[in-house]
Design a protein around this motif. Structure first.
Motif, PDB file in Angstrom:
ATOM      1  N   GLN A 460     -43.848 -27.699  15.959  1.00 21.56           N
ATOM      2  CA  GLN A 460     -43.726 -28.985  15.259  1.00 21.56           C
ATOM      3  C   GLN A 460     -45.097 -29.616  15.042  1.00 21.56           C
ATOM      4  O   GLN A 460     -45.391 -30.167  13.969  1.00 21.56           O
ATOM      5  CB  GLN A 460     -42.818 -29.929  16.064  1.00 21.56           C
ATOM      6  CG  GLN A 460     -42.599 -31.286  15.433  1.00 21.56           C
ATOM      7  CD  GLN A 460     -41.847 -31.192  14.123  1.00 21.56           C
ATOM      8  OE1 GLN A 460     -41.122 -30.219  13.892  1.00 21.56           O
ATOM      9  NE2 GLN A 460     -42.038 -32.167  13.260  1.00 21.56           N
ATOM     10  N   GLN A 461     -45.980 -29.555  16.058  1.00 20.48           N
ATOM     11  CA  GLN A 461     -47.334 -30.088  15.915  1.00 20.48           C
ATOM     12  C   GLN A 461     -48.101 -29.326  14.842  1.00 20.48           C
ATOM     13  O   GLN A 461     -48.848 -29.921  14.053  1.00 20.48           O
ATOM     14  CB  GLN A 461     -48.073 -30.004  17.259  1.00 20.48           C
ATOM     15  CG  GLN A 461     -47.537 -30.958  18.324  1.00 20.48           C
ATOM     16  CD  GLN A 461     -48.252 -30.796  19.657  1.00 20.48           C
ATOM     17  OE1 GLN A 461     -49.153 -29.951  19.773  1.00 20.48           O
ATOM     18  NE2 GLN A 461     -47.843 -31.574  20.652  1.00 20.48           N
ATOM     19  N   ARG A 463     -46.784 -27.799  12.271  1.00 21.13           N
ATOM     20  CA  ARG A 463     -46.239 -28.223  10.974  1.00 21.13           C
ATOM     21  C   ARG A 463     -46.790 -29.575  10.579  1.00 21.13           C
ATOM     22  O   ARG A 463     -47.143 -29.800   9.403  1.00 21.13           O
ATOM     23  CB  ARG A 463     -44.710 -28.256  11.034  1.00 21.13           C
ATOM     24  CG  ARG A 463     -44.062 -26.893  11.002  1.00 21.13           C
ATOM     25  CD  ARG A 463     -42.570 -27.013  10.727  1.00 21.13           C
ATOM     26  NE  ARG A 463     -41.886 -27.685  11.835  1.00 21.13           N
ATOM     27  CZ  ARG A 463     -41.347 -27.063  12.868  1.00 21.13           C
ATOM     28  NH1 ARG A 463     -41.444 -25.726  12.955  1.00 21.13           N
ATOM     29  NH2 ARG A 463     -40.737 -27.735  13.820  1.00 21.13           N
ATOM     30  N   GLU A 464     -46.855 -30.511  11.535  1.00 24.62           N
ATOM     31  CA  GLU A 464     -47.375 -31.836  11.212  1.00 24.62           C
ATOM     32  C   GLU A 464     -48.854 -31.769  10.835  1.00 24.62           C
ATOM     33  O   GLU A 464     -49.311 -32.483   9.924  1.00 24.62           O
ATOM     34  CB  GLU A 464     -47.190 -32.760  12.407  1.00 24.62           C
ATOM     35  CG  GLU A 464     -45.735 -33.100  12.695  1.00 24.62           C
ATOM     36  CD  GLU A 464     -45.581 -33.946  13.937  1.00 24.62           C
ATOM     37  OE1 GLU A 464     -46.599 -34.191  14.615  1.00 24.62           O
ATOM     38  OE2 GLU A 464     -44.418 -34.334  14.247  1.00 24.62           O
ATOM     39  N   GLN A 467     -49.046 -30.472   7.345  1.00 22.79           N
ATOM     40  CA  GLN A 467     -48.655 -31.530   6.400  1.00 22.79           C
ATOM     41  C   GLN A 467     -49.775 -32.545   6.228  1.00 22.79           C
ATOM     42  O   GLN A 467     -50.062 -32.993   5.108  1.00 22.79           O
ATOM     43  CB  GLN A 467     -47.387 -32.230   6.894  1.00 22.79           C
ATOM     44  CG  GLN A 467     -46.140 -31.371   6.810  1.00 22.79           C
ATOM     45  CD  GLN A 467     -44.913 -32.078   7.358  1.00 22.79           C
ATOM     46  OE1 GLN A 467     -45.036 -33.197   7.867  1.00 22.79           O
ATOM     47  NE2 GLN A 467     -43.770 -31.407   7.313  1.00 22.79           N
TER      48      GLN A 467
END
Length: 554
Positions: A460-461, A463-464, A467
Motif C-alpha cells: 500500500q505504501q 502504491r501511495e 501515486q
C-alpha cells in the motif's frame, strides 16, 4: 364549434334568419331546398352542406317552425310541407360529429313525432274540409308529410320503434277515411319492409292495437284498395315473424279469424295474397292436433315442474329465512362496527391534528415571546442556537433509527453467536494437550496474518508513493514551459524520477522559509495554504549537490 370553409350561401342564410322577425323565418328557410337541390346527390359536397346547415342550427329552426300552429306560419300548409321535406332530407346522410348523442337521442325522435303531429292535424283538416279541391290539396300535403317521415325513418332505422309506439301513429291508423287510411297503411308496409324486427320490440298492447286495426280494415271496409293493402300488410307480418303467426292462430283474441276470411270474397287484384293468408292461418288437421298435443304436454310438464319447485321452496323457506336474517344481522353488525371504527379513527386523527396545531401555536408564541426578550443584537445568535438544537434533535433521532436498524440487521448474527456459546457450554472440556495444540495453531495463524498484513502495508505504501510520484510528475509537466521557451537547465529536471521530487521539495521549502521570515504585519491578511510569490532566481539551485538516483545525464 363552427366548421371551417362554410358554404357562403349557408352563412348568408343563417345571418338572414338571425336578423329577420319570427314571421319571416319560415319563408327564408325555404331557400334551403334550392341549395340542396343544386348540390349533386350523394356527393361529399352535399354532406358538407348538411353539416353546415346542422352546425348553424338551421335544422332546429325548421323543427321549431313545424311545431307551431299552421295559422301562424306564412304560406300555411304549403310552407309546412316543404319544410318537412327539407328537414327529412337534411337529417338523412348527416354526420353530426361531436353532437352525435344530442342529434340521435333528441333531435331525430322529436322530428319524427312532429311529422306524426302534422299528419294528425292534416287528417283533422281533411275530414272537416267541405270542398273537393281543398280536400285534394290537403291529401297532397298529407302524402308529402308521410313521405318525409318515411324518408327520415329509412335513413335512421332506429326511429321505427318510436313511430310504432307513438299514440299519434295509432290515431292515424285508426281513421275511417279510405284515402288517409290507405296512405298510412302503405307507409307502415314500407317501414316494415325496411326492418320488421322492431315490430316484436314494442309493447304487446301496442302490437295488438296495430293487428286489431289491420284486421278490422280487412274485414269491415268496402274499399278494395284498403282491403288489398291490409291483406298485404297482415301477410307481411305473419310471414316475417312466427310469433305473430302463432298469435293469429292460437290466441283467443283472434279466434274465428280463419272462418271469417273464408266467408269473405277476395277481389281479383289481391286474390293470390288473400288465399296465401288463409293458407297460413289454415294448417292441416294433423298439424293442429300435434301442436295441441305438444302444447298440452308442455303445459303439463311446466305445471309439475312449477309445483315441485314451489313445494321445495316452501320446505326450505323457514331455514332460508333464519339464515337470511342471521346473515343480514351479521353483515349489519360488521358494517356498524366498521363505521364506528372509522369514526373513532377520524376523531383520533382530528384530535391529534388539533393537538399538533395547538403545540405548534404554543411553540410559535413562546418563540415570539423569547424573541421579544432577547436583545436585537443577539437575535441572530439565538436563531443559530435554535438551529443547532434542532439539528442535534434530528441527528439524535436519525442515529437512534440507524442503530435500531443495524441492531435488527445484526440480530441473526447475535442469535448465532448465542447459539454457539450455548453449544460450547454444553460440550465437554478439552484436555491440556488439545488446548496447547489449539493455542499453537492460533499463534501460527496469527503470525501468518500479521506477516501478510505487513506485506500488504508495504504494498500500500508503494502504491501511495507511486501515486504521489505520478501526481508530482503531472503537476510539473503541467507547469513546465513550452520547448521554445525552456532554458538549458529546465529539461534536466525531468531526466530522473528524483529531480521533480527534489524541485518540488525545494519549492515548498523556500515558500515555507519565506513565509516564516516575513514580518508579522505582512501575514495578517493571509490564510493557511495561500501561495507566496518568490523570485525565480532563488529556485535556480545546483541540483548536482543533491543525491539523485538513476542514470546520469549525458
Amino acid at each position: 364549434m363552427k366548421p371551417r370553409g362554410t358554404d357562403p350561401r349557408i352563412l348568408s342564410l343563417a345571418a338572414e334568419v338571425a336578423k329577420s322577425p319570427e314571421q319571416n323565418v319560415p319563408i327564408i328557410l325555404l331557400k334551403l331546398k334550392e341549395i340542396i337541390n343544386n348540390t349533386p346527390l350523394g356527393s361529399s359536397e352535399l354532406k358538407k352542406v348538411k353539416q353546415d346547415i346542422y352546425c348553424y342550427d338551421l335544422i332546429r329552426y325548421c323543427l321549431l317552425v313545424l311545431s307551431q300552429e299552421c295559422s301562424r306560419i306564412q304560406g300555411g300548409w304549403t310552407t309546412i310541407s316543404q319544410l318537412a321535406q327539407i328537414l327529412s332530407h337534411c337529417c338523412v346522410g348527416l354526420e353530426p360529429g361531436e353532437d352525435a348523442e344530442e342529434f340521435y337521442n333528441e333531435l331525430l325522435p322529436s322530428a319524427a313525432e312532429n311529422f306524426l303531429v302534422l299528419g294528425r292535424q292534416l287528417q283533422t283538416c281533411f275530414i272537416n274540409a267541405a270542398k273537393g279541391e281543398e280536400k285534394k290539396e290537403l291529401l297532397h300535403f298529407f302524402q308529402i308529410v308521410t313521405d318525409s317521415l318515411f324518408w327520415l325513418v329509412g335513413g335512421h332505422v332506429q326511429l321505427i320503434q318510436n313511430v310504432l309506439r307513438s299514440d299519434n301513429f295509432l290515431h292515424l291508423l285508426q281513421t275511417d277515411n279510405v284515402q288517409i287510411g290507405s296512405t298510412v297503411m302503405t307507409m307502415l308496409q314500407n317501414i316494415l319492409q325496411i326492418n320488421s324486427g322492431d315490430l316484436l320490440r314494442i309493447e304487446a298492447k301496442t302490437l295488438h292495437s296495430i293487428l286489431d286495426e289491420v284486421i278490422f280494415k280487412l274485414l269491415s271496409t268496402p274499399s278494395p284498395v284498403l282491403r288489398s293493402i291490409a291483406t298485404k300488410l297482415l301477410l307481411l307480418m305473419a310471414e316475417s315473424h312466427q310469433e305473430i303467426l302463432i298469435l293469429l292462430r292460437l290466441s283467443a283474441c283472434y279466434k274465428g279469424l280463419r272462418s271469417l276470411l273464408n266467408k269473405k270474397e277476395p277481389g281479383t287484384e289481391f286474390c293470390q295474397e288473400f288465399r296465401q293468408l288463409i293458407g297460413l292461418l289454415s294448417p292441416r288437421v294433423y298439424q293442429e292436433v300435434e301442436e295441441e298435443k305438444l302444447h298440452q304436454a308442455a303445459s303439463l310438464i311446466q305445471a309439475y315442474w312449477k309445483g315441485f319447485q314451489t313445494r321445495k321452496r316452501l320446505k326450505k323457506l323457514p331455514s332460508a329465512l333464519i339464515t337470511l336474517q342471521r346473515n343480514f344481522r351479521s353483515r349489519r353488525a360488521k358494517i356498524l362496527l366498521e363505521l364506528s371504527r372509522r369514526k373513532e379513527e377520524e376523531d383520533r386523527r382530528l384530535q391529534l391534528q388539533l393537538q399538533r396545531q395547538r403545540a405548534m401555536r404554543l411553540s410559535r408564541e413562546l418563540r415570539l415571546s423569547m424573541l421579544e426578550i432577547v436583545h436585537p443584537g443577539q437575535v441572530e445568535k439565538h436563531n443559530r442556537e435554535l438551529e443547532e438544537k434542532s439539528a442535534l434533535i434530528i441527528q439524535k433521532h436519525w442515529r437512534g433509527y440507524r442503530e435500531r436498524k443495524n441492531f435488527h440487521q445484526q440480530k441473526p448474527s447475535l442469535m448465532e453467536y448465542k447459539a454457539a456459546v450455548i453449544l460450547q457450554r454444553a460440550s465437554s472440556q478439552m484436555s491440556a494437550v488439545t488446548s496447547r495444540e489449539l493455542h499453537s495453531q492460533a499463534q501460527e495463524r496469527l503470525q501468518h496474518y500479521f506477516m501478510g498484513r505487513a506485506l500488504e502495508d508495504r504494498a500500500q505504501q508503494h502504491r501511495e508513493a507511486l501515486q504521489a510520484q505520478i501526481s508530482t510528475n503531472i503537476e510539473q509537466l503541467m507547469k513546465a514551459p513550452s520547448l521554445k521557451e525552456a532554458e538549458e537547465k529546465e529539461p534536466e529536471l525531468f531526466l530522473s524520477r528524483s529531480r521533480p521530487v527534489a524541485a518540488k521539495a525545494k519549492q515548498a521549502h523556500l515558500t515555507t522559509l519565506k513565509h516564516v521570515q516575513a514580518p508579522w504585519w505582512k501575514t495578517l491578511g493571509e490564510e493557511a495554504g495561500d501561495e507566496i510569490d518568490y523570485p525565480k532566481d532563488e529556485l535556480s539551485v545546483e541540483l548536482g549537490t543533491l543525491f539523485i538516483s538513476g542514470p546520469k545525464p549525458p
